[in-house]
Design a protein around this motif. Structure first.
Motif, PDB file in Angstrom:
ATOM      1  N   LYS A   2       0.847  -1.184   0.000  1.00 23.00           N
ATOM      2  CA  LYS A   2       0.000   0.000   0.000  1.00 23.00           C
ATOM      3  C   LYS A   2       0.885   1.238   0.000  1.00 23.00           C
ATOM      4  N   GLN A   3       0.355   2.295  -0.542  1.00 25.68           N
ATOM      5  CA  GLN A   3       1.124   3.541  -0.632  1.00 25.68           C
ATOM      6  C   GLN A   3       1.226   4.203   0.734  1.00 25.68           C
ATOM      7  N   LEU A   4       2.412   4.730   1.012  1.00 24.79           N
ATOM      8  CA  LEU A   4       2.627   5.439   2.265  1.00 24.79           C
ATOM      9  C   LEU A   4       1.897   6.773   2.263  1.00 24.79           C
ATOM     10  N   PRO A   5       1.462   7.234   3.420  1.00 23.66           N
ATOM     11  CA  PRO A   5       0.838   8.567   3.505  1.00 23.66           C
ATOM     12  C   PRO A   5       1.828   9.656   3.093  1.00 23.66           C
ATOM     13  N   GLY A   6       1.301  10.764   2.599  1.00 20.02           N
ATOM     14  CA  GLY A   6       2.145  11.848   2.113  1.00 20.02           C
ATOM     15  C   GLY A   6       3.096  12.383   3.171  1.00 20.02           C
ATOM     16  N   GLU A   7       2.601  12.496   4.415  1.00 18.92           N
ATOM     17  CA  GLU A   7       3.438  13.022   5.492  1.00 18.92           C
ATOM     18  C   GLU A   7       4.616  12.094   5.778  1.00 18.92           C
ATOM     19  N   THR A   8       4.374  10.792   5.698  1.00 23.21           N
ATOM     20  CA  THR A   8       5.451   9.823   5.922  1.00 23.21           C
ATOM     21  C   THR A   8       6.476   9.890   4.799  1.00 23.21           C
ATOM     22  N   ILE A   9       5.994  10.019   3.569  1.00 17.40           N
ATOM     23  CA  ILE A   9       6.903  10.143   2.424  1.00 17.40           C
ATOM     24  C   ILE A   9       7.771  11.380   2.580  1.00 17.40           C
ATOM     25  N   ARG A  10       7.155  12.475   2.990  1.00 14.04           N
ATOM     26  CA  ARG A  10       7.894  13.731   3.171  1.00 14.04           C
ATOM     27  C   ARG A  10       8.964  13.582   4.250  1.00 14.04           C
ATOM     28  N   LEU A  11       8.595  12.930   5.341  1.00 16.02           N
ATOM     29  CA  LEU A  11       9.536  12.745   6.441  1.00 16.02           C
ATOM     30  C   LEU A  11      10.716  11.879   6.017  1.00 16.02           C
ATOM     31  N   LEU A  12      10.446  10.797   5.325  1.00 22.53           N
ATOM     32  CA  LEU A  12      11.510   9.889   4.898  1.00 22.53           C
ATOM     33  C   LEU A  12      12.431  10.543   3.876  1.00 22.53           C
ATOM     34  N   SER A  13      11.854  11.273   2.933  1.00 23.15           N
ATOM     35  CA  SER A  13      12.690  11.928   1.928  1.00 23.15           C
ATOM     36  C   SER A  13      13.513  13.052   2.548  1.00 23.15           C
ATOM     37  N   SER A  14      12.936  13.744   3.512  1.00 28.29           N
ATOM     38  CA  SER A  14      13.668  14.822   4.175  1.00 28.29           C
ATOM     39  C   SER A  14      14.851  14.285   4.960  1.00 28.29           C
ATOM     40  N   SER A  15      14.694  13.106   5.541  1.00 25.72           N
ATOM     41  CA  SER A  15      15.776  12.516   6.326  1.00 25.72           C
ATOM     42  C   SER A  15      16.936  12.074   5.450  1.00 25.72           C
ATOM     43  N   GLN A  16      16.732  11.990   4.154  1.00 28.65           N
ATOM     44  CA  GLN A  16      17.820  11.685   3.229  1.00 28.65           C
ATOM     45  C   GLN A  16      18.556  12.952   2.796  1.00 28.65           C
ATOM     46  N   VAL A  17      17.861  14.092   2.833  1.00 24.89           N
ATOM     47  CA  VAL A  17      18.488  15.375   2.493  1.00 24.89           C
ATOM     48  C   VAL A  17      19.253  15.925   3.686  1.00 24.89           C
ATOM     49  N   ILE A  18      18.619  15.882   4.855  1.00 23.02           N
ATOM     50  CA  ILE A  18      19.223  16.377   6.098  1.00 23.02           C
ATOM     51  C   ILE A  18      19.550  15.171   6.959  1.00 23.02           C
ATOM     52  N   THR A  19      20.831  14.866   7.084  1.00 25.79           N
ATOM     53  CA  THR A  19      21.261  13.659   7.785  1.00 25.79           C
ATOM     54  C   THR A  19      21.992  13.935   9.088  1.00 25.79           C
ATOM     55  N   SER A  20      22.321  15.196   9.349  1.00 20.85           N
ATOM     56  CA  SER A  20      23.152  15.512  10.509  1.00 20.85           C
ATOM     57  C   SER A  20      23.098  17.008  10.800  1.00 20.85           C
ATOM     58  N   VAL A  21      23.713  17.395  11.910  1.00 21.44           N
ATOM     59  CA  VAL A  21      23.825  18.817  12.235  1.00 21.44           C
ATOM     60  C   VAL A  21      24.630  19.538  11.174  1.00 21.44           C
ATOM     61  N   VAL A  22      25.744  18.938  10.764  1.00 15.50           N
ATOM     62  CA  VAL A  22      26.605  19.606   9.786  1.00 15.50           C
ATOM     63  C   VAL A  22      25.892  19.792   8.449  1.00 15.50           C
ATOM     64  N   SER A  23      24.985  18.895   8.091  1.00 16.01           N
ATOM     65  CA  SER A  23      24.251  19.058   6.829  1.00 16.01           C
ATOM     66  C   SER A  23      23.285  20.241   6.923  1.00 16.01           C
ATOM     67  N   VAL A  24      22.716  20.479   8.095  1.00 10.25           N
ATOM     68  CA  VAL A  24      21.863  21.650   8.290  1.00 10.25           C
ATOM     69  C   VAL A  24      22.689  22.923   8.150  1.00 10.25           C
ATOM     70  N   VAL A  25      23.824  22.959   8.861  1.00  7.55           N
ATOM     71  CA  VAL A  25      24.690  24.134   8.811  1.00  7.55           C
ATOM     72  C   VAL A  25      25.155  24.400   7.390  1.00  7.55           C
ATOM     73  N   LYS A  26      25.541  23.353   6.688  1.00 10.39           N
ATOM     74  CA  LYS A  26      26.021  23.491   5.298  1.00 10.39           C
ATOM     75  C   LYS A  26      24.945  24.104   4.412  1.00 10.39           C
ATOM     76  N   GLU A  27      23.738  23.578   4.479  1.00  9.44           N
ATOM     77  CA  GLU A  27      22.663  24.078   3.625  1.00  9.44           C
ATOM     78  C   GLU A  27      22.344  25.536   3.932  1.00  9.44           C
ATOM     79  N   LEU A  28      22.312  25.882   5.205  1.00 10.83           N
ATOM     80  CA  LEU A  28      21.964  27.256   5.587  1.00 10.83           C
ATOM     81  C   LEU A  28      23.075  28.232   5.238  1.00 10.83           C
TER      82      LEU A  28
END
Length: 236
Positions: A2-28
């Motif tokens: 079954k397809q995952l809910p949109g909020e779950t998809i968003r959360l999982l995909s976001s966790s691949q973009v932002i993986t750590s504190v340093v990744s947040v700092v880098k992006e900002l």
């Protein structure tokens, strides 16, 4: 299946973009550099897991862009795939801020040269503005990230040991050093909470008096110097 809910998809995909504190700092920081900032202040509390704040003196976010500034795949950097051949910015995907919103609480305070005052915006997990209020800050943008990985306990558990947290802080320091090398006119300040930098202060007590100033001359460059200040507010 079954397809995952949109909020779950968003959360999982976001966790691949932002993986750590340093990744947040880098992006900002890269957002700040793309906004032509010459001064960037980075503040971390509890190794960045309680609070990350990146403040710059860049061009700020236009009021008409505020409603979509944290919406995924909204970007001012490109308009089509052809633009990828001539990129001149650090960021272009339009994913960073939206991904950060999914896994933390985010406040954005911004002011352009055309604005009379700065405004602080609170964003929800979907990147939508939920409230706003006036601020005293000057031109530029301040992004405050609270409770990183609040809804990703497995990711937060990875940083449950002091060693892992200190390694993450060292990565942030190395990242800022790298930007200092490639951007000699950039002033970057890193402030962490009192507990960690107390040791730093003691190690350089005679020379820094509470402020550690690192100066380096990259090999192969003419006399180009950069400085990164590590401030803390301990009593000496």
């Amino acid at each position: 299946m079954k397809q995952l809910p949109g909020e779950t998809i968003r959360l999982l995909s976001s966790s691949q973009v932002i993986t750590s504190v340093v990744s947040v700092v880098k992006e900002l920081i890269e957002n700040s550099l793309d906004a032509s900032a010459t001064n960037i202040d980075v503040k971390l509390d509890d190794y960045g897991f309680s609070k990350i704040e990146v403040r710059d003196n860049g061009s700020g976010i236009k009021v008409e862009d505020v409603p979509v500034m944290a919406m995924k795949h909204y970007t001012s950097k490109i308009s089509s795939s052809e633009d990828l051949e001539r990129l001149t910015t650090y960021g272009f995907r339009g994913e960073a801020l939206g991904s950060i919103c999914s896994i933390s609480e985010v406040l954005v305070t911004t002011k352009t040269a055309a604005d009379d005052i700065s405004t602080q915006y609170a964003l929800n997990s979907n990147g939508h503005v939920t409230s706003k209020k006036p601020s005293h800050l000057g031109q530029g943008t301040t992004v405050t990230v609270l409770n990183l990985f609040k809804n990703l306990p497995v990711r937060k558990q990875f940083y449950s040991t002091s060693r892992k947290c200190k390694e993450e802080l060292k990565k942030v320091q190395d990242l800022l050093t790298a930007y200092g090398i490639i951007k000699p006119d950039l002033r970057v300040t890193l402030i962490h909470n009192k507990y960690l930098l107390q040791k730093r202060c003691e190690e350089w007590r005679d020379s820094c008096h509470g402020t550690l100033l690192l100066t380096a001359c990259p090999i192969g460059f003419r006399s180009t110097f950069f400085s990164i200040q590590f401030r803390q507010y301990c009593s000496l």
